[in-house]
Design a protein around this motif. Sequence first.
Motif, short mmCIF file in Angstrom:
data_model
loop_
_atom_site.label_atom_id
_atom_site.label_comp_id
_atom_site.label_asym_id
_atom_site.label_seq_id
_atom_site.Cartn_x
_atom_site.Cartn_y
_atom_site.Cartn_z
N ALA A 107 -52.84 81.79 33.56
CA ALA A 107 -52.27 83.00 34.14
C ALA A 107 -50.90 82.64 34.72
CB ALA A 107 -53.17 83.56 35.23
N ASP A 108 -49.98 83.57 34.67
CA ASP A 108 -48.63 83.29 35.18
C ASP A 108 -48.66 82.85 36.65
OD1 ASP A 108 -46.94 85.93 33.29
OD2 ASP A 108 -47.48 83.87 32.76
N SER A 109 -49.58 83.40 37.41
CA SER A 109 -49.62 83.13 38.84
C SER A 109 -50.00 81.70 39.18
CB SER A 109 -50.59 84.09 39.53
OG SER A 109 -51.90 83.94 38.99
N VAL A 110 -50.57 80.96 38.24
CA VAL A 110 -51.01 79.59 38.54
C VAL A 110 -50.28 78.54 37.71
CG1 VAL A 110 -53.29 80.49 39.14
CG2 VAL A 110 -52.91 79.49 36.86
N LYS A 111 -49.41 78.97 36.82
CA LYS A 111 -48.69 78.00 35.98
C LYS A 111 -47.91 77.04 36.86
CE LYS A 111 -48.14 80.69 31.75
NZ LYS A 111 -47.19 81.44 30.88
N GLY A 112 -48.00 75.76 36.52
CA GLY A 112 -47.30 74.74 37.27
C GLY A 112 -48.05 74.22 38.47
N ARG A 113 -49.14 74.90 38.85
CA ARG A 113 -49.94 74.49 40.00
C ARG A 113 -51.36 74.08 39.61
NH1 ARG A 113 -51.18 78.05 43.86
NH2 ARG A 113 -51.13 79.87 42.48
N PHE A 114 -51.93 74.75 38.63
CA PHE A 114 -53.30 74.48 38.22
C PHE A 114 -53.29 73.80 36.86
CE2 PHE A 114 -55.57 78.20 40.60
CZ PHE A 114 -54.95 77.81 41.78
N THR A 115 -54.29 72.94 36.66
CA THR A 115 -54.47 72.27 35.37
C THR A 115 -55.92 72.35 34.95
OG1 THR A 115 -52.66 70.72 35.84
CG2 THR A 115 -54.19 70.14 34.07
N ILE A 116 -56.17 72.87 33.76
CA ILE A 116 -57.53 72.92 33.22
C ILE A 116 -57.70 71.77 32.24
CG2 ILE A 116 -56.93 74.51 31.33
CD1 ILE A 116 -59.72 75.80 31.76
N SER A 117 -58.87 71.18 32.25
CA SER A 117 -59.18 70.10 31.31
C SER A 117 -60.66 70.14 31.00
CB SER A 117 -58.78 68.74 31.89
OG SER A 117 -59.50 68.47 33.08
N ARG A 118 -61.04 69.46 29.95
CA ARG A 118 -62.45 69.43 29.56
C ARG A 118 -62.82 68.06 29.07
NH1 ARG A 118 -63.20 73.78 24.92
NH2 ARG A 118 -65.17 72.69 24.49
N ASP A 119 -64.08 67.70 29.31
CA ASP A 119 -64.65 66.45 28.81
C ASP A 119 -65.80 66.85 27.92
OD1 ASP A 119 -66.08 64.11 28.38
OD2 ASP A 119 -65.60 63.30 30.36
N ASN A 120 -65.57 66.83 26.61
CA ASN A 120 -66.60 67.31 25.68
C ASN A 120 -67.84 66.41 25.69
OD1 ASN A 120 -65.09 69.54 24.82
ND2 ASN A 120 -63.99 68.31 23.31
#
Length: 115
Positions: free
Chosen positions: A60-73
């Motif tokens: 979302a534009d409101s969190v770009k640059g502050r939040f990072t999503i990642s996954r461990d399959n």
Amino acid sequence: QVLLVESGGGLVQAGGSLRLSCAASGSIASINTMAWYRQAPGKQRDLVAAISSGGSPNYADSVKGRFTISRDNAKNTVYLQMNNLKPEDTAVYYCYMRKLLYTYWGQGTQVTVSS
């Protein structure tokens, strides 16, 4: 059936950081999209970030640059690293996963950011 268990919410001061985790168990083969949504009081549930099975994220534009999503399959887990938190980030955060035509939600975890 897929069961999602979230952890990592809490109370933090503005400018602080939190890391949310969501682990999937059960019939977990073929899980495609993993995502985080949030819902503030009196507002609709909105997408925060999503990540494809190939690892491509969108935010979302409101969190770009502050939040990072990642996954461990290997662990069937999705993470949300939240930095530079703002009071407007206060909400219940929900984990979401999609498997074929089915969608699954976590129970939600409260994130409160004080000013």
